[in-house]
Design an enzyme around this catalytic site. Structure first.
Site, mmCIF file in Angstrom:
data_model
loop_
_atom_site.group_PDB
_atom_site.id
_atom_site.type_symbol
_atom_site.label_atom_id
_atom_site.label_comp_id
_atom_site.label_asym_id
_atom_site.label_seq_id
_atom_site.Cartn_x
_atom_site.Cartn_y
_atom_site.Cartn_z
ATOM 1 N N ASP A 447 0.860 -1.183 0.000
ATOM 2 C CA ASP A 447 0.000 0.000 0.000
ATOM 3 C C ASP A 447 0.898 1.235 0.000
ATOM 4 O O ASP A 447 1.556 1.529 1.004
ATOM 5 C CB ASP A 447 -0.901 -0.031 1.240
ATOM 6 C CG ASP A 447 -1.934 1.089 1.243
ATOM 7 O OD1 ASP A 447 -1.761 2.072 0.490
ATOM 8 O OD2 ASP A 447 -2.911 0.998 2.023
ATOM 9 N N HIS A 448 0.888 1.964 -1.119
ATOM 10 C CA HIS A 448 1.806 3.095 -1.272
ATOM 11 C C HIS A 448 1.417 4.298 -0.417
ATOM 12 O O HIS A 448 2.177 5.264 -0.328
ATOM 13 C CB HIS A 448 1.880 3.510 -2.741
ATOM 14 C CG HIS A 448 3.238 3.998 -3.153
ATOM 15 N ND1 HIS A 448 4.242 4.262 -2.254
ATOM 16 C CD2 HIS A 448 3.773 4.277 -4.376
ATOM 17 C CE1 HIS A 448 5.304 4.682 -2.883
ATOM 18 N NE2 HIS A 448 5.058 4.698 -4.185
ATOM 19 N N ARG A 449 0.249 4.238 0.217
ATOM 20 C CA ARG A 449 -0.108 5.328 1.124
ATOM 21 C C ARG A 449 0.766 5.315 2.371
ATOM 22 O O ARG A 449 1.069 6.374 2.939
ATOM 23 C CB ARG A 449 -1.580 5.212 1.550
ATOM 24 C CG ARG A 449 -2.585 5.417 0.442
ATOM 25 C CD ARG A 449 -3.996 5.177 0.927
ATOM 26 N NE ARG A 449 -4.183 3.802 1.417
ATOM 27 C CZ ARG A 449 -5.328 3.333 1.911
ATOM 28 N NH1 ARG A 449 -6.388 4.147 1.995
ATOM 29 N NH2 ARG A 449 -5.419 2.091 2.316
#
Length: 477
Positions: A447-449
């Site tokens: 998850d690049h968040r």
């Protein structure tokens, strides 16, 4: 919520419980009891399938089964009564009549056919032929309603209408098709309008067979079987093809429905990034062979997945920030100081992801035992909803299908998922020479968040380094 009118404390109701975390419905797969059977506290009375797993439900009191409110294959909301039990059989209290089942507003309940020779039945259909009373209906009797439906069906089939039935003025708004709730649900799942189905049941009641017949493509005029009534564009006539030869429609429910919702939610909520690395795992395969002969590992299954799982746990220990979750409501990143390691498992019911609780605290033999138990339970269809809740990271082993790699989708609420490809003998440069080596490809989606490219790359690089040199399990642990 449907409840049963009670005249005394003699009859107790058992409602569909929330067998998972916030589940709202479950499908009754199988009843293990029938009306008239004696049950005891803790006895399993039915098996239900939730959006997560198949679960057996025990009854919490003693007595004699009075009524089953829903049939097998029916989806029931949590909190609805599914069975009533006579806890004081033989007493003089009045026996209540079965209560009607609450149905969706747009599909009001309809009377249904009562099987002969069976007194206790599904809710809403009476207990004997002599006591079954339908609500008053204006207009034609059931045979006339069936004749009208047959005329409509014949027109839609292109067979030409039979002798017209002259409708009386008050009859026009009536002729609503009669069917049991499970039959209505089946028709809805198959996209069949019950008004176009020719009923063959008693008193003009539509049966499951009628719905299935209506779902089949139109047959030649000489055939006696009922053909479908689904309108289609006007095209050149083609030879009739059976439904099984062209397509099959399967209702989306249970585990499959949950998988679809979870994957769509994850794919369009968490920005996925996937990185790949191809590595030489020859030393890992040698370690697996040695561990199989180790007496400390006796009685547990040793395979490459065990070492890969341990490698991921060590990589998370070295990069703890990857073990986190995104809290959208509070706009927070929740870092987890424990690892519930999910293992994606393909089962007859579909893909499930049970997890090993506190996997980070387990020794290698303990981790092997937990993996073996998890896989066995999943294949037997006995995985509980609790076993699938609370995962933090997941491993999916696509290599067992001969696949080199993939771009796995995150399990909702998790930060990363590691895909393991097939381990194959390939030419590889080893110590300056091309030699046959055991090679595989790893893919890490995150998850690049909350996981930057640097962090994700470090985690994947650490897993790869351990599998290339398994001694790092000792030096890095």
């Amino acid at each position: 919520m449907t409840t049963m009118t009670q005249t005394s404390a003699r009859f107790r109701e058992f409602k569909m419980p929330d067998v998972g975390e916030g589940l709202t419905e479950a499908e009754i797969l199988k009843w293990f009891v029938q009306p008239g059977d004696t049950v005891t506290d803790g006895q399993v009375v039915c098996e239900v399938e939730t959006a997560k797993a198949a679960v057996e439900l025990p009854i919490p009191f003693d007595g004699v089964v009075h009524e089953l409110r829903f049939g097998e294959g029916t989806t029931v909301d949590v909190g609805q009564v599914i069975i009533t039990v006579d806890v004081a059989p033989g007493s003089d209290d009045e026996v209540p009549a079965p209560a009607p089942v609450q149905e969706p507003v747009d599909e009001p309940a309809a009377p249904a056919e009562e099987p002969k020779g069976r007194t206790p039945v599904l809710v809403g259909y009476g207990v004997a032929e002599s006591s079954t009373k339908r609500r008053p209906r204006k207009g034609a009797a059931a045979p006339e309603a069936a004749a009208v439906a047959a005329a409509v069906q014949a027109e839609l089939n292109g067979h030409g209408a039979p002798t017209p039935v002259a409708p009386a003025a008050p009859e026009a708004p009536v002729t609503r098709p009669l069917a049991k709730p499970p039959v209505r649900k089946l028709a809805k799942d198959l996209g069949i309008d019950l008004a176009t189905v020719v009923p063959t049941g008693k008193d003009g009641i539509i049966t499951r067979e009628d719905v299935h017949a209506a779902a089949a493509p139109a047959a030649p005029a000489a055939a006696e079987a009922v053909a479908p009534s689904v309108p289609a564009p006007v095209v050149a006539e083609a030879p009739a093809v059976t439904a099984s030869a062209r397509e099959t429609r399967i209702p989306v429910k249970g585990v499959r429905k949950a998988i679809a919702q979870a994957m769509v939610g994850s794919a369009f909520t968490a920005p996925h990034v996937t990185e790949f690395v191809t590595i030489d795992v020859t030393r890992t395969m040698k370690l697996v062979a040695e561990l199989k002969e180790d007496k400390e590992m006796a009685g547990v299954r040793v395979n490459p997945l065990l070492i890969i799982a341990k490698a991921l746990l060590v990589a998370i220990k070295r990069n703890p920030e990857v073990n986190a979750a995104w809290d959208e409501a509070n706009q927070e990143i929740v870092q987890k100081h424990y690892v519930n390691l999910g293992i994606a498992a393909a089962t007859p019911r579909g893909l499930i992801v049970p997890n090993i609780k506190d996997a980070h605290d387990k020794t290698l033999p303990q981790l092997a035992a937990a993996l073996g138990e998890l896989v066995t339970t999943a294949r037997d269809g006995k995985t509980s909803p609790a076993a699938m809740a609370g995962g933090t990271v997941t491993i999916t082993n696509v290599g067992v299908f001969g696949v080199d790699t993939g771009t796995p989708i995150l399990n909702p609420g998790e930060s990363a998922i590691l895909a393991v490809g097939a381990i194959k003998l390939q030419p590889w440069v080893h110590k300056g020479k091309v030699k046959p080596r055991q090679v595989t490809t790893l893919a890490l989606s995150f998850d690049h968040r909350l996981v930057d490219g640097e962090l994700g790359s470090k985690v994947l690089a650490d897993v790869a380094a351990i599998l290339e040199q398994p001694k790092r399990l000792i030096t890095w642990a």
